[in-house]
Design an enzyme around this catalytic site. Sequence first.
Site, PDB file in Angstrom:
ATOM      1  N   ASP A  58      -7.948 -18.702  50.328  1.00 56.90           N
ATOM      2  CA  ASP A  58      -8.963 -19.516  49.859  1.00 56.90           C
ATOM      3  C   ASP A  58      -9.779 -19.597  51.225  1.00 56.90           C
ATOM      4  O   ASP A  58      -9.522 -20.171  52.279  1.00 56.90           O
ATOM      5  CB  ASP A  58      -8.801 -20.912  49.600  1.00 56.90           C
ATOM      6  CG  ASP A  58      -7.868 -20.842  48.140  1.00 56.90           C
ATOM      7  OD1 ASP A  58      -8.917 -20.395  47.170  1.00 56.90           O
ATOM      8  OD2 ASP A  58      -7.037 -21.343  47.975  1.00 56.90           O
ATOM      9  N   ASP A 198      -7.821 -20.952  38.289  1.00 58.13           N
ATOM     10  CA  ASP A 198      -7.450 -21.606  39.745  1.00 58.13           C
ATOM     11  C   ASP A 198      -7.560 -23.038  39.872  1.00 58.13           C
ATOM     12  O   ASP A 198      -8.708 -23.464  39.564  1.00 58.13           O
ATOM     13  CB  ASP A 198      -8.447 -20.821  40.761  1.00 58.13           C
ATOM     14  CG  ASP A 198      -7.891 -21.211  42.058  1.00 58.13           C
ATOM     15  OD1 ASP A 198      -7.190 -21.891  42.562  1.00 58.13           O
ATOM     16  OD2 ASP A 198      -8.865 -20.652  42.972  1.00 58.13           O
TER      17      ASP A 198
HETATM   18  C1  DX5 Z   1      -9.261 -24.989  45.358  1.00 55.94           C
HETATM   19  C2  DX5 Z   1      -8.661 -23.354  45.769  1.00 55.94           C
HETATM   20  C3  DX5 Z   1      -7.142 -23.229  45.120  1.00 55.94           C
HETATM   21  C4  DX5 Z   1      -6.206 -24.020  45.387  1.00 55.94           C
HETATM   22  C5  DX5 Z   1      -5.320 -24.379  44.502  1.00 55.94           C
HETATM   23  O1  DX5 Z   1     -10.673 -24.954  45.941  1.00 55.94           O
HETATM   24  O2  DX5 Z   1      -9.506 -22.727  45.043  1.00 55.94           O
HETATM   25  O3  DX5 Z   1      -6.938 -22.047  45.175  1.00 55.94           O
HETATM   26  O4  DX5 Z   1      -5.480 -23.617  46.676  1.00 55.94           O
HETATM   27  O5  DX5 Z   1      -4.254 -25.273  44.934  1.00 55.94           O
HETATM   28  P1  DX5 Z   1      -3.583 -26.145  43.596  1.00 55.94           P
HETATM   29  O6  DX5 Z   1      -2.873 -25.090  42.942  1.00 55.94           O
HETATM   30  O7  DX5 Z   1      -2.581 -27.080  44.355  1.00 55.94           O
HETATM   31  O8  DX5 Z   1      -4.684 -26.750  42.924  1.00 55.94           O
HETATM   32 ZN    ZN Z   2      -8.782 -20.565  45.188  1.00 54.04          ZN
END
Ligand code: DX5
Ligand code: ZN
Length: 244
Positions: A58, A198
């Site tokens: 990310d 995601d």
């Molecule tokens: C949020 C990100 C995600 C995040 C997901 O902006 O794009 O990829 O790391 O984390 P979880 O699975 O904890 O929601």
């Molecule tokens: Zn992400």
Amino acid sequence: MQHAPVTPPAGNALDPLTARLECRGPVVLPALLLCDFGHLAREVERLEEAGAAALHLDVMDGRFVPQLTYGMVVVEAVRRAARVPLEVHLMVEQPERTVADYARAGADIVTVHVEGLADPRGTLEAIAALGSKAHIAVSPGTPVERVEPFLDQCDGVLVMSVEPGYGGQRFNPVALDKLAALAALRRHRGGGFRLCVDGGISTETVGPVAAAGAELIVAGSAVIRSANYARAIGELEQLARASA
Ligand code: DX5
Ligand code: ZN
């Protein structure tokens, strides 16, 4: 500063991911966001040993989203440490200015938000021209119609099930309708794009997203905050497979 050579972007590196998807069903991509960045190479190794088929990175610029994470230098470092394909999720303003750099840094998938793009088609084509897969992302408030004109140009659509910006948020079920709509579009008009999701993935939400059509399932906190990465990835993939 001396830079070690990085692996060139390689569409071929995705072949194991595609093969795994086709023979075993939906794949979980751990997101590094909440991992221990003080021991990044060790975290990559632990995730690979735990069976991660690919990793999700990310990139946030503190403008498109409030948080600032990391950029090219860290993506290159992960590339050197990892054997599996990398997805780089760009949550940045004007992503068209840096997609080529991330593709060259070894991103097998470069994911750009439709909300941040002046020329989605041109940007997707620029990513593909460098040999990386081009994925387009939609935030929870953005309707599927925004990406529909570009489905022929992209290799995947990432449906955000949380507001981009932070790990550990609660799953927004609006993503289920969007995945189902995209799956229906793909059935009716053809097209080879992958369905990806995601945000907020857990043992409760992974089944419903797989049932709605998600194939590449990003999981951050559900893996990184677990005591055992292999068990967490295995359990999520098993639940996804059972619902797909
Ligand atoms: C949020 C990100 C995600 C995040 C997901 O902006 O794009 O990829 O790391 O984390 P979880 O699975 O904890 O929601
Ligand atoms: Zn992400």
